[in-house]
Scaffold this motif. Structure first.
Motif, PDB file in Angstrom:
ATOM      1  N   SER A  90       0.881  -1.165   0.000  1.00 42.85           N
ATOM      2  CA  SER A  90       0.000   0.000   0.000  1.00 42.85           C
ATOM      3  C   SER A  90       0.924   1.222   0.000  1.00 42.85           C
ATOM      4  CB  SER A  90      -0.964   0.002   1.190  1.00 42.85           C
ATOM      5  OG  SER A  90      -2.028   0.929   0.961  1.00 42.85           O
ATOM      6  N   HIS A  91       0.372   2.400   0.232  1.00 45.02           N
ATOM      7  CA  HIS A  91       1.190   3.606   0.093  1.00 45.02           C
ATOM      8  C   HIS A  91       1.519   4.232   1.443  1.00 45.02           C
ATOM      9  CE1 HIS A  91      -2.304   6.365   0.723  1.00 45.02           C
ATOM     10  NE2 HIS A  91      -2.968   5.337   0.218  1.00 45.02           N
ATOM     11  N   ILE A  92       2.657   4.907   1.478  1.00 46.45           N
ATOM     12  CA  ILE A  92       3.129   5.526   2.721  1.00 46.45           C
ATOM     13  C   ILE A  92       2.935   7.045   2.674  1.00 46.45           C
ATOM     14  CG2 ILE A  92       5.554   5.917   2.046  1.00 46.45           C
ATOM     15  CD1 ILE A  92       4.541   4.181   5.318  1.00 46.45           C
ATOM     16  N   TYR A 101      -4.264   6.301   8.760  1.00 44.74           N
ATOM     17  CA  TYR A 101      -4.389   4.880   8.359  1.00 44.74           C
ATOM     18  C   TYR A 101      -4.548   4.645   6.868  1.00 44.74           C
ATOM     19  CZ  TYR A 101      -5.162   5.197  13.296  1.00 44.74           C
ATOM     20  OH  TYR A 101      -4.992   5.521  14.617  1.00 44.74           O
ATOM     21  N   ASP A 102      -4.911   5.648   6.126  1.00 41.53           N
ATOM     22  CA  ASP A 102      -5.095   5.545   4.680  1.00 41.53           C
ATOM     23  C   ASP A 102      -3.729   5.303   4.036  1.00 41.53           C
ATOM     24  OD1 ASP A 102      -5.336   5.973   1.961  1.00 41.53           O
ATOM     25  OD2 ASP A 102      -6.165   7.996   2.123  1.00 41.53           O
ATOM     26  N   GLY A 103      -3.442   4.038   3.719  1.00 49.33           N
ATOM     27  CA  GLY A 103      -2.147   3.678   3.125  1.00 49.33           C
ATOM     28  C   GLY A 103      -1.245   2.951   4.107  1.00 49.33           C
ATOM     29  N   PRO A 104      -0.705   3.671   5.118  1.00 49.00           N
ATOM     30  CA  PRO A 104       0.246   3.020   6.036  1.00 49.00           C
ATOM     31  C   PRO A 104      -0.302   1.746   6.688  1.00 49.00           C
ATOM     32  CG  PRO A 104       0.313   5.385   6.354  1.00 49.00           C
ATOM     33  CD  PRO A 104      -0.807   5.113   5.376  1.00 49.00           C
ATOM     34  N   ASP A 135       3.801   7.457  -3.857  1.00 43.60           N
ATOM     35  CA  ASP A 135       2.959   8.616  -4.220  1.00 43.60           C
ATOM     36  C   ASP A 135       1.571   8.256  -4.712  1.00 43.60           C
ATOM     37  OD1 ASP A 135       3.616   7.531  -6.655  1.00 43.60           O
ATOM     38  OD2 ASP A 135       3.497   9.458  -7.659  1.00 43.60           O
ATOM     39  N   GLU A 136       0.863   7.463  -3.965  1.00 46.80           N
ATOM     40  CA  GLU A 136      -0.492   7.115  -4.399  1.00 46.80           C
ATOM     41  C   GLU A 136      -1.397   8.335  -4.466  1.00 46.80           C
ATOM     42  OE1 GLU A 136      -4.658   5.674  -4.142  1.00 46.80           O
ATOM     43  OE2 GLU A 136      -3.604   6.969  -2.762  1.00 46.80           O
ATOM     44  N   GLU A 137      -1.250   9.242  -3.496  1.00 45.66           N
ATOM     45  CA  GLU A 137      -2.195  10.359  -3.378  1.00 45.66           C
ATOM     46  C   GLU A 137      -1.956  11.476  -4.392  1.00 45.66           C
ATOM     47  OE1 GLU A 137      -4.705  10.057  -1.614  1.00 45.66           O
ATOM     48  OE2 GLU A 137      -4.283   8.903   0.198  1.00 45.66           O
ATOM     49  N   GLY A 138      -0.718  11.595  -4.879  1.00 45.17           N
ATOM     50  CA  GLY A 138      -0.427  12.693  -5.804  1.00 45.17           C
ATOM     51  C   GLY A 138      -0.592  14.045  -5.134  1.00 45.17           C
ATOM     52  N   ALA A 199      -4.340  -4.400   1.703  1.00 45.95           N
ATOM     53  CA  ALA A 199      -5.347  -4.133   2.734  1.00 45.95           C
ATOM     54  C   ALA A 199      -5.449  -2.616   2.879  1.00 45.95           C
ATOM     55  CB  ALA A 199      -4.939  -4.763   4.059  1.00 45.95           C
ATOM     56  N   HIS A 200      -6.661  -2.101   3.038  1.00 46.82           N
ATOM     57  CA  HIS A 200      -6.845  -0.644   3.063  1.00 46.82           C
ATOM     58  C   HIS A 200      -8.112  -0.338   3.862  1.00 46.82           C
ATOM     59  CE1 HIS A 200      -6.964   3.493   1.585  1.00 46.82           C
ATOM     60  NE2 HIS A 200      -5.782   3.296   1.026  1.00 46.82           N
ATOM     61  N   ILE A 201      -8.141   0.783   4.540  1.00 45.93           N
ATOM     62  CA  ILE A 201      -9.406   1.179   5.163  1.00 45.93           C
ATOM     63  C   ILE A 201     -10.425   1.428   4.045  1.00 45.93           C
ATOM     64  CG2 ILE A 201      -8.421   2.121   7.289  1.00 45.93           C
ATOM     65  CD1 ILE A 201      -8.841   4.947   6.029  1.00 45.93           C
ATOM     66  N   GLU A 202     -11.686   1.183   4.353  1.00 45.09           N
ATOM     67  CA  GLU A 202     -12.715   1.278   3.301  1.00 45.09           C
ATOM     68  C   GLU A 202     -12.859   2.687   2.744  1.00 45.09           C
ATOM     69  OE1 GLU A 202     -16.779   0.464   4.507  1.00 45.09           O
ATOM     70  OE2 GLU A 202     -17.456   1.297   2.606  1.00 45.09           O
ATOM     71  N   GLN A 203     -12.698   3.692   3.578  1.00 45.64           N
ATOM     72  CA  GLN A 203     -12.907   5.100   3.184  1.00 45.64           C
ATOM     73  C   GLN A 203     -14.347   5.355   2.771  1.00 45.64           C
ATOM     74  OE1 GLN A 203      -9.376   5.102   0.284  1.00 45.64           O
ATOM     75  NE2 GLN A 203      -9.029   7.002   1.390  1.00 45.64           N
ATOM     76  N   GLY A 204     -15.250   4.524   3.257  1.00 39.74           N
ATOM     77  CA  GLY A 204     -16.669   4.681   2.958  1.00 39.74           C
ATOM     78  C   GLY A 204     -17.458   4.026   4.078  1.00 39.74           C
ATOM     79  N   GLY A 367      -9.820   5.013  -6.119  1.00 39.17           N
ATOM     80  CA  GLY A 367      -8.684   4.380  -6.782  1.00 39.17           C
ATOM     81  C   GLY A 367      -7.615   3.959  -5.781  1.00 39.17           C
ATOM     82  N   HIS A 368      -6.853   2.937  -6.119  1.00 37.52           N
ATOM     83  CA  HIS A 368      -5.741   2.451  -5.285  1.00 37.52           C
ATOM     84  C   HIS A 368      -4.633   1.947  -6.201  1.00 37.52           C
ATOM     85  CE1 HIS A 368      -8.098   2.659  -1.609  1.00 37.52           C
ATOM     86  NE2 HIS A 368      -9.092   2.086  -2.250  1.00 37.52           N
ATOM     87  N   ASP A 369      -3.416   1.775  -5.633  1.00 34.17           N
ATOM     88  CA  ASP A 369      -2.305   1.237  -6.419  1.00 34.17           C
ATOM     89  C   ASP A 369      -2.653  -0.127  -7.016  1.00 34.17           C
ATOM     90  OD1 ASP A 369      -0.019   3.200  -6.069  1.00 34.17           O
ATOM     91  OD2 ASP A 369      -0.475   2.802  -3.975  1.00 34.17           O
TER      92      ASP A 369
HETATM   93 ZN   LIG Z   1      -5.074   5.146   0.214  1.00 33.51          ZN
END
Ligand SMILES: [Zn+2]
Length: 422
Positions: A90-92, A101-104, A135-138, A199-204, A367-369
């Motif tokens: 995932s992304h850092i 938590y989004d990424g890390p 750089d997932e978030e840009g 694995a990622h938090i749902e964000q929803g 979107g995700h990596d």
């Molecule tokens: Zn993310």
């Protein structure tokens, strides 16, 4: 920087330690803003986070390297020398004023999985590579997912010619970070992964509404975006009788409600949103002559998305015609769906079931990596419930028992995947 990991109580569970480490990375020196988290690609905060993560990966039994794009890769060898790796990533990086938590969390869970295997002296047939993408978030440069695209070999060199908001070019930023932009092609993976898991938090809010900790992601939604222009006739708000008006805003209001009605009638993963609207000329005493709004339609199923978008656009044309107004429709972008691999979804369902939770599947609207890696290998994603569905916000929150369950589901996933090659 290793001292942070040894300072943690040894009795901490894997889930608790994953959360604790995300919390550690939420503060200085791992953030470039005061009183909040901002960790963009190739910044001092990013560098500090990778130095600490390098220690955590090494402690977990991994050989660690940084690739020429700043992706940190921890490798845990398998028992069979000839198999390509399972990538857990995932992304850092983060957005400005981010949650922790989004990424890390996905990276830390990957580290915990390897730590548990290493402690048990367990090797899978294949190697495991845990990756922290840069750089997932840009959030610094005007592009996103460059580092995963470089790994997948799908990055266009022209994308590297850019600068951040302060005018620092990517080449300069990379040099400051200790990287040589001329070597970017060497980030391409030497071997295509056997599989990719994130694995990622749902964000929803879906898992929370279902009362579930975990969900198997079916894919990343296909996205269509349009700009719609409704052309009426501007007129005096005091002198133009109601029956003689060509009001572009009241027409647009009907259209927005139609978007909601059509999307609601489809009881699937379909979502449709009007998120921006401009009313011209925009004065209290003038009948709106022109309205411009966006339409965003998403679904995990491209055909379903296209059918819904078609129905919405037909209704928009009908509504304009009924009022004698003009309408212009312009497609802004069309992102295809990136489906997760069916056999890996079954493995993820089995992993969730092993934690005592009924398996549940949902599409990722964000979107995700994983969508980048989907171009080269089978992908799987695990969503973890987050409070209120809140993300990209300091209020982002996960419960430790949910993360513990995610860890257990991932270990089952890895073991079951290993059994296929054993
Ligand atoms: Zn993310």
């Amino acid at each position: 920087m290793n001292s942070l990991s040894t300072a943690l109580p040894p009795a901490l569970s894997h889930g608790a330690r994953a959360v604790e480490r995300c919390d550690v990375l939420g503060r200085a020196p791992y953030s470039d803003m005061e009183n909040g988290l901002y960790r963009a690609w190739l910044t001092p905060a990013h560098k500090a986070a990778l130095e600490t993560l390098r220690g955590w990966m090494a402690d977990a039994g991994m050989a660690v390297r940084m690739d020429p794009m700043g992706n940190l890769v921890g490798r845990y060898e398998g028992s069979q020398a000839d198999l390509p790796p399972l990538m857990i990533a995932s992304h850092i990086d983060s957005v400005r004023d981010a949650g922790f938590y989004d990424g890390p969390l996905g990276v830390m869970l990957g580290v915990e999985c390897v730590a548990a295997l290493h402690q048990a002296g367990r090797r899978l047939p294949f190697p495991i590579e845990v990756v922290a993408f840069g750089d997932e978030e840009g959030s610094r440069f005007p592009a996103a997912m460059l580092t995963s695209r470089a790994m997948a070999g799908t990055l266009d060199e022209a994308a590297l010619e850019m600068a951040d908001a302060r005018g620092v070019t990517l080449a300069e930023a990379m040099a400051e970070f200790g990287l040589d932009i001329a070597r970017w092609r060497e980030a391409k993976l030497a071997r295509t992964p056997l599989a990719y898991m994130e694995a990622h938090i749902e964000q929803g809010p879906v898992l929370e509404a279902q009362g579930l900790a975990l969900g198997t992601v079916t894919g990343i939604a296909a996205q269509l975006r349009y700009q719609i222009t409704v052309l009426g006739k501007a007129g005096h708000a005091g002198t133009c009788a109601m029956g003689l008006r060509q009001d572009a805003l009241t027409a647009a209001a009907e259209m927005v409600l139609a978007v909601e009605e059509i999307a609601r009638a489809d009881a699937s993963d379909l979502v449709a949103t009007v998120g921006r609207m401009a009313v011209l000329p925009g004065a209290a005493n003038v009948i709106p002559g022109e309205t411009v709004f966006t339409l965003d339609v998403r679904s995990g199923d491209e055909a379903r998305r296209d059918r819904a978008a078609g129905a919405i656009l037909a209704r928009i044309r009908d509504l304009a015609k009924a009022r004698g107004l003009g309408v212009g429709i312009e497609k802004i972008h069309n992102l295809p769906a990136s489906p997760c691999a069916p056999d890996l979804m079954d493995l993820m369902d089995a992993g969730i079931a092993a934690t005592g939770q009924e398996p549940f599947r949902l599409v990722s609207g964000a979107g995700h990596d994983a969508m980048v890696l989907e171009a080269i290998c089978p992908t799987a994603m695990l969503f973890i419930r987050c409070r209120g569905g809140i993300s990209h916000n300091p209020a982002e929150h996960v419960e430790v028992p949910d993360v513990e369950a995610a860890f257990a589901a991932m270990i089952h996933f890895i073991e079951n995947l290993g059994a296929k090659y054993g």
